[in-house]
Design a protein around this motif. Structure first.
Motif, PDB file in Angstrom:
ATOM      1  N   ASP A  34       0.860  -1.185   0.000  1.00 30.64           N
ATOM      2  CA  ASP A  34       0.000   0.000   0.000  1.00 30.64           C
ATOM      3  C   ASP A  34       0.897   1.235   0.000  1.00 30.64           C
ATOM      4  N   THR A  35       1.235   1.686  -1.183  1.00 32.89           N
ATOM      5  CA  THR A  35       2.183   2.792  -1.324  1.00 32.89           C
ATOM      6  C   THR A  35       1.707   4.047  -0.613  1.00 32.89           C
ATOM      7  N   VAL A  36       0.437   4.377  -0.743  1.00 32.61           N
ATOM      8  CA  VAL A  36      -0.090   5.601  -0.131  1.00 32.61           C
ATOM      9  C   VAL A  36       0.085   5.552   1.380  1.00 32.61           C
ATOM     10  N   LEU A  37      -0.295   4.441   2.005  1.00 33.84           N
ATOM     11  CA  LEU A  37      -0.162   4.303   3.456  1.00 33.84           C
ATOM     12  C   LEU A  37       1.306   4.323   3.881  1.00 33.84           C
ATOM     13  N   THR A  38       2.143   3.642   3.132  1.00 34.97           N
ATOM     14  CA  THR A  38       3.574   3.618   3.454  1.00 34.97           C
ATOM     15  C   THR A  38       4.158   5.018   3.440  1.00 34.97           C
ATOM     16  N   LEU A  39       3.838   5.786   2.409  1.00 34.10           N
ATOM     17  CA  LEU A  39       4.376   7.142   2.308  1.00 34.10           C
ATOM     18  C   LEU A  39       3.801   8.057   3.385  1.00 34.10           C
ATOM     19  N   GLN A  40       2.539   7.848   3.752  1.00 38.63           N
ATOM     20  CA  GLN A  40       1.952   8.627   4.857  1.00 38.63           C
ATOM     21  C   GLN A  40       2.687   8.346   6.155  1.00 38.63           C
ATOM     22  N   GLU A  41       2.963   7.088   6.424  1.00 40.25           N
ATOM     23  CA  GLU A  41       3.653   6.717   7.658  1.00 40.25           C
ATOM     24  C   GLU A  41       5.093   7.224   7.659  1.00 40.25           C
ATOM     25  N   ALA A  42       5.760   7.153   6.509  1.00 43.12           N
ATOM     26  CA  ALA A  42       7.127   7.678   6.420  1.00 43.12           C
ATOM     27  C   ALA A  42       7.122   9.183   6.677  1.00 43.12           C
ATOM     28  N   THR A  43       6.138   9.881   6.141  1.00 41.34           N
ATOM     29  CA  THR A  43       6.029  11.325   6.345  1.00 41.34           C
ATOM     30  C   THR A  43       5.801  11.645   7.816  1.00 41.34           C
ATOM     31  N   LYS A  44       4.948  10.884   8.481  1.00 40.51           N
ATOM     32  CA  LYS A  44       4.712  11.102   9.919  1.00 40.51           C
ATOM     33  C   LYS A  44       6.007  10.947  10.713  1.00 40.51           C
ATOM     34  N   LEU A  45       6.755   9.894  10.401  1.00 45.49           N
ATOM     35  CA  LEU A  45       8.025   9.676  11.103  1.00 45.49           C
ATOM     36  C   LEU A  45       8.971  10.846  10.870  1.00 45.49           C
ATOM     37  N   LYS A  46       9.119  11.251   9.620  1.00 45.49           N
ATOM     38  CA  LYS A  46      10.036  12.352   9.305  1.00 45.49           C
ATOM     39  C   LYS A  46       9.557  13.658   9.935  1.00 45.49           C
ATOM     40  N   ASP A  47       8.241  13.877   9.957  1.00 46.37           N
ATOM     41  CA  ASP A  47       7.697  15.081  10.600  1.00 46.37           C
ATOM     42  C   ASP A  47       8.014  15.105  12.096  1.00 46.37           C
ATOM     43  N   ASP A  48       8.169  13.920  12.690  1.00 45.61           N
ATOM     44  CA  ASP A  48       8.522  13.815  14.108  1.00 45.61           C
ATOM     45  C   ASP A  48      10.038  13.824  14.330  1.00 45.61           C
ATOM     46  N   GLY A  49      10.790  14.092  13.264  1.00 43.37           N
ATOM     47  CA  GLY A  49      12.237  14.196  13.399  1.00 43.37           C
ATOM     48  C   GLY A  49      13.012  12.911  13.221  1.00 43.37           C
ATOM     49  N   VAL A  50      12.325  11.830  12.866  1.00 42.30           N
ATOM     50  CA  VAL A  50      12.997  10.551  12.655  1.00 42.30           C
ATOM     51  C   VAL A  50      13.713  10.592  11.317  1.00 42.30           C
ATOM     52  N   LYS A  51      14.934  10.115  11.285  1.00 38.15           N
ATOM     53  CA  LYS A  51      15.715  10.014  10.053  1.00 38.15           C
ATOM     54  C   LYS A  51      15.532   8.602   9.497  1.00 38.15           C
ATOM     55  N   ILE A  52      15.145   8.504   8.229  1.00 38.04           N
ATOM     56  CA  ILE A  52      14.875   7.206   7.619  1.00 38.04           C
ATOM     57  C   ILE A  52      15.895   6.907   6.528  1.00 38.04           C
ATOM     58  N   PHE A  53      16.607   5.799   6.705  1.00 30.52           N
ATOM     59  CA  PHE A  53      17.471   5.266   5.673  1.00 30.52           C
ATOM     60  C   PHE A  53      16.668   4.243   4.892  1.00 30.52           C
ATOM     61  N   ALA A  54      16.719   4.319   3.577  1.00 28.66           N
ATOM     62  CA  ALA A  54      16.027   3.361   2.720  1.00 28.66           C
ATOM     63  C   ALA A  54      17.074   2.610   1.909  1.00 28.66           C
ATOM     64  N   ILE A  55      17.008   1.290   1.973  1.00 25.26           N
ATOM     65  CA  ILE A  55      17.963   0.445   1.259  1.00 25.26           C
ATOM     66  C   ILE A  55      17.181  -0.470   0.327  1.00 25.26           C
ATOM     67  N   GLY A  56      17.409  -0.310  -0.959  1.00 19.04           N
ATOM     68  CA  GLY A  56      16.783  -1.168  -1.956  1.00 19.04           C
ATOM     69  C   GLY A  56      17.722  -2.296  -2.315  1.00 19.04           C
TER      70      GLY A  56
END
Length: 106
Positions: A34-56
């Motif tokens: 669910d791309t939309v939900l995933t991106l919403q959750e990633a945005t919430k984390l980043k808005d809270d100051g969490v740094k997200i590393f993404a590894i493909g």
């Protein structure tokens, strides 16, 4: 998974400390269900100051989705490797960047 990290893992009850940069590492070999939900959750984390590393991992990764998940600048937070065995090749670099995440631009 990102929702669980946000609500259950990065909580004071689980040991998350105030005034300490939180880091999340997302490793995937495809795209989310669910791309939309995933991106919403990633945005919430980043808005809270969490740094997200993404590894493909591999060639089936949704690169656009990974860019949206990762914190910026991408050159610090987005990685691609050919296979899971190649994760060892970025292990040291990822550790350094994770420790420096609070100094990266948002």
């Amino acid at each position: 998974a990102l929702s669980t990290v946000h609500t259950a893992v990065l909580s004071p009850q689980r040991g998350a400390r105030a005034n300490v940069t939180k880091v999340v590492i997302v490793i995937t070999d495809g795209g989310s269900q669910d791309t939309v939900l995933t991106l919403q959750e990633a945005t919430k984390l980043k808005d809270d100051g969490v740094k997200i590393f993404a590894i493909g991992v591999g060639s089936s990764v949704d690169k656009v989705e990974m860019e949206e998940i990762a914190s910026q600048p991408y050159e610090d937070f987005l990685f691609e490797v050919n296979g899971y065995s190649a994760l060892a090749s970025i292990q040291y670099l990822l550790a350094i960047k994770a420790c420096q995440a609070d100094n990266a631009h948002s």
